[in-house]
Design a protein around this motif. Structure first.
Motif, mmCIF file in Angstrom:
data_model
loop_
_atom_site.group_PDB
_atom_site.id
_atom_site.type_symbol
_atom_site.label_atom_id
_atom_site.label_comp_id
_atom_site.label_asym_id
_atom_site.label_seq_id
_atom_site.Cartn_x
_atom_site.Cartn_y
_atom_site.Cartn_z
ATOM 1 N N THR A 1 -9.726 -1.916 8.407
ATOM 2 C CA THR A 1 -9.661 -1.101 7.190
ATOM 3 C C THR A 1 -9.156 -1.949 6.034
ATOM 4 O OG1 THR A 1 -7.372 -0.390 7.572
ATOM 5 C CG2 THR A 1 -9.130 0.971 8.546
ATOM 6 N N LEU A 2 -9.329 -1.451 4.818
ATOM 7 C CA LEU A 2 -8.824 -2.152 3.646
ATOM 8 C C LEU A 2 -7.309 -2.303 3.733
ATOM 9 C CD1 LEU A 2 -9.266 -3.391 0.842
ATOM 10 C CD2 LEU A 2 -8.995 -1.072 -0.114
ATOM 11 N N PHE A 3 -6.627 -1.246 4.158
ATOM 12 C CA PHE A 3 -5.173 -1.296 4.310
ATOM 13 C C PHE A 3 -4.766 -2.428 5.244
ATOM 14 C CE2 PHE A 3 -1.466 -0.138 6.894
ATOM 15 C CZ PHE A 3 -0.499 0.028 5.924
ATOM 16 N N ALA A 4 -5.418 -2.520 6.379
ATOM 17 C CA ALA A 4 -5.080 -3.548 7.363
ATOM 18 C C ALA A 4 -5.354 -4.944 6.807
ATOM 19 C CB ALA A 4 -5.871 -3.324 8.653
ATOM 20 N N ARG A 5 -6.455 -5.111 6.106
ATOM 21 C CA ARG A 5 -6.799 -6.430 5.574
ATOM 22 C C ARG A 5 -5.802 -6.870 4.496
ATOM 23 N NH1 ARG A 5 -11.941 -4.047 6.058
ATOM 24 N NH2 ARG A 5 -12.053 -3.561 3.834
ATOM 25 N N LEU A 6 -5.480 -5.963 3.586
ATOM 26 C CA LEU A 6 -4.539 -6.305 2.521
ATOM 27 C C LEU A 6 -3.158 -6.615 3.085
ATOM 28 C CD1 LEU A 6 -5.434 -3.634 -0.212
ATOM 29 C CD2 LEU A 6 -6.084 -6.039 -0.147
ATOM 30 N N MET B 1 7.284 -3.591 0.483
ATOM 31 C CA MET B 1 6.451 -3.800 -0.701
ATOM 32 C C MET B 1 4.975 -3.982 -0.352
ATOM 33 S SD MET B 1 6.048 -3.886 -3.872
ATOM 34 C CE MET B 1 7.747 -3.843 -4.446
ATOM 35 N N PRO B 2 4.604 -4.935 0.516
ATOM 36 C CA PRO B 2 3.177 -5.042 0.852
ATOM 37 C C PRO B 2 2.647 -3.790 1.534
ATOM 38 C CG PRO B 2 4.497 -6.487 2.251
ATOM 39 C CD PRO B 2 5.396 -6.004 1.164
ATOM 40 N N LEU B 3 3.471 -3.104 2.338
ATOM 41 C CA LEU B 3 3.032 -1.847 2.949
ATOM 42 C C LEU B 3 2.661 -0.822 1.883
ATOM 43 C CD1 LEU B 3 5.501 -1.194 5.922
ATOM 44 C CD2 LEU B 3 3.005 -1.170 6.072
ATOM 45 N N MET B 4 3.545 -0.658 0.891
ATOM 46 C CA MET B 4 3.324 0.345 -0.151
ATOM 47 C C MET B 4 2.094 0.026 -0.992
ATOM 48 S SD MET B 4 4.374 3.131 -1.485
ATOM 49 C CE MET B 4 4.008 4.048 -2.988
ATOM 50 N N LEU B 5 1.951 -1.222 -1.406
ATOM 51 C CA LEU B 5 0.797 -1.573 -2.239
ATOM 52 C C LEU B 5 -0.509 -1.511 -1.461
ATOM 53 C CD1 LEU B 5 2.281 -4.480 -4.383
ATOM 54 C CD2 LEU B 5 1.619 -2.199 -5.154
ATOM 55 N N ALA B 6 -0.472 -1.906 -0.188
ATOM 56 C CA ALA B 6 -1.679 -1.775 0.633
ATOM 57 C C ALA B 6 -2.062 -0.308 0.791
ATOM 58 C CB ALA B 6 -1.451 -2.416 2.000
ATOM 59 N N TRP B 7 -1.049 0.561 0.964
ATOM 60 C CA TRP B 7 -1.303 2.010 1.023
ATOM 61 C C TRP B 7 -1.939 2.492 -0.278
ATOM 62 C CZ3 TRP B 7 0.692 5.759 -2.259
ATOM 63 C CH2 TRP B 7 0.483 7.077 -1.877
ATOM 64 N N TRP B 8 -1.428 2.052 -1.413
ATOM 65 C CA TRP B 8 -1.930 2.501 -2.715
ATOM 66 C C TRP B 8 -3.397 2.110 -2.896
ATOM 67 C CZ3 TRP B 8 -1.822 5.598 -6.610
ATOM 68 C CH2 TRP B 8 -2.417 5.242 -7.818
ATOM 69 N N PHE B 9 -3.729 0.874 -2.590
ATOM 70 C CA PHE B 9 -5.108 0.433 -2.789
ATOM 71 C C PHE B 9 -6.053 1.049 -1.755
ATOM 72 C CE2 PHE B 9 -3.026 -3.103 -5.138
ATOM 73 C CZ PHE B 9 -3.684 -2.912 -6.341
ATOM 74 N N GLN B 10 -5.549 1.360 -0.561
ATOM 75 C CA GLN B 10 -6.374 2.077 0.416
ATOM 76 C C GLN B 10 -6.737 3.458 -0.119
ATOM 77 O OE1 GLN B 10 -7.513 1.304 3.911
ATOM 78 N NE2 GLN B 10 -8.744 3.000 3.139
#
Length: 384
Positions: free
Chosen positions: A316-321, A124-133
């Motif tokens: 990156t934003l993905f990494a931070r989220l 779940m956090p992987l997918m949402l972080a991907w989406w916002f990236q």
């Protein structure tokens, strides 16, 4: 004349593998891991092979962390969509063909029996972080709506099993990503206010709404029972309230310094239920007292503080989220477990990170720590 290439030494190759590992994070992991082994031996030395199995599970978690730490965040981003898709597909398969135990359909037989909802704690956090990236620099209100759908589908499937505890943990992991992505406080504050009002109303009118025959909309009877038992565990001291009451007795009897290593009477006389799993915090409190709890909490604070620092410094934003959500998820696990054992939260099946016995939970913990280490390494290994 042929060129001669010097082969790097074994020590140099080993150093390259460990290069970039975050020292303070490793220290916090070692602190909590060592405490977990001590507590498991003290509470479970007369409980079969629990200590040996716990040590094996912790070693496996470290191995998983080490492997995942080698994967840069860019590669982790590539597996976000496939992992989420597989997780949702397995949840649907569980709803259709799952294994039912004690009225709950949470498991799926694929040659071995698995619990697909555990996968979503990371997916779940992987997918949402991907989406916002993907939406970075062009984020609109509608994108938060899509994120809510991404979060809502698996949470609804897990709730239907039913598994309230896991659904709350998966929802929390996703909400942390959405919050860090920039969700407006104007949307957050009304939800928090409504939740606070709801809690006050339940406490104020508990005697009335907990009567037999009163139905709670959207909740099953066992979920209502858990909340009502929390409000007054003495209503059924030998039944539904037994866990809470015995946990509180064990915690209180430990005092400041505890009864001593392997000396907990509530623990070893079997008054503390699930003393090596969900209620291991009660065993720790009885045998090591307030001082032991302080050692545990300091370890968690060190881990969470370092995790948030790593998140803030992500490349990156993905990494931070992702790092921020993983860190606060660990906080949620610890807070919910200690809260339910202490009698301030309803009893749900949430393990205490590093301390509770459980192979699946420990592997999931290793995955989360590996992701944090991956983000830390990515920052450290960036060319200056």
């Amino acid at each position: 004349m042929s060129a001669v290439f010097e082969q790097p030494s074994l020590a140099h190759r080993t150093w390259r593998v460990f290069q970039g590992f975050d020292g303070p994070l490793l220290f916090a992991i070692a602190w909590l891991g060592a405490l977990g082994l001590v507590v498991m031996y003290s509470a479970g030395f007369d409980h079969g092979t629990r200590f040996v199995d716990h040590a094996r599970n912790f070693a496996l978690a470290l191995g998983v962390m080490f492997v995942v730490a080698q994967v840069p965040p860019q590669r982790l981003m590539q597996v976000a969509v496939p992992l989420y898709t597989i997780g949702v597909a397995l949840l649907i398969a569980t709803a259709l063909f799952g294994v039912t135990k004690k009225g709950a359909t949470r498991w799926l037989n694929v040659g071995v029996v698995i619990q697909p909802s555990e996968m979503l704690k990371i997916a779940m956090p992987l997918m949402l972080a991907w989406w916002f990236q993907k939406r970075e620099g062009q984020l609109r209100a509608a994108d938060f709506g899509v994120a809510a759908l991404i979060l809502g589908l698996p949470v609804a499937l897990i709730l239907k099993q039913p598994d309230l505890g896991t659904s709350l943990l998966v929802a929390a992991a996703g909400l942390f990503v959405i919050f860090f992505a920039g969700l407006s406080w104007r949307l957050i504050v009304p939800v928090l206010a409504a939740g606070a009002i709801g809690i006050v109303a339940i406490v104020a009118f508990g005697d009335t709404i907990c009567q037999e025959g009163v139905k709670w909309p959207g909740m099953r009877d066992y979920q209502k029972t858990r909340v009502c038992t929390l409000l007054d565990p003495t209503r059924d001291p030998l039944g539904k309230g037994f866990h809470i009451l015995q946990g509180q007795i064990a915690i209180g009897s430990g005092g400041v310094t505890g009864k001593g290593f392997m000396q907990g009477t509530q623990t070893h006389l079997e008054f503390v239920p699930e003393r090596t799993t969900d209620f291991v915090f009660a065993a720790l409190s009885e045998e090591f007292g307030l001082l032991g709890v302080v050692v545990l909490v300091v370890g968690y604070l060190a881990l969470i503080g370092r995790g948030l620092w790593i998140a803030g410094m992500g490349p990156t934003l993905f990494a931070r989220l992702l790092a921020g959500a993983i860190t606060l998820s660990l906080f949620t696990y610890a807070f919910v477990n200690m809260g339910m054992v202490s009698g301030i939260l309803p009893v749900v099946g949430v393990p205490l990170p590093f301390i509770s016995y459980g192979g699946t939970a420990m592997v999931t913990l290793g995955l989360g720590l590996g992701i944090l280490m991956s983000v830390a390494r990515a920052r450290r290994l960036m060319p200056s």
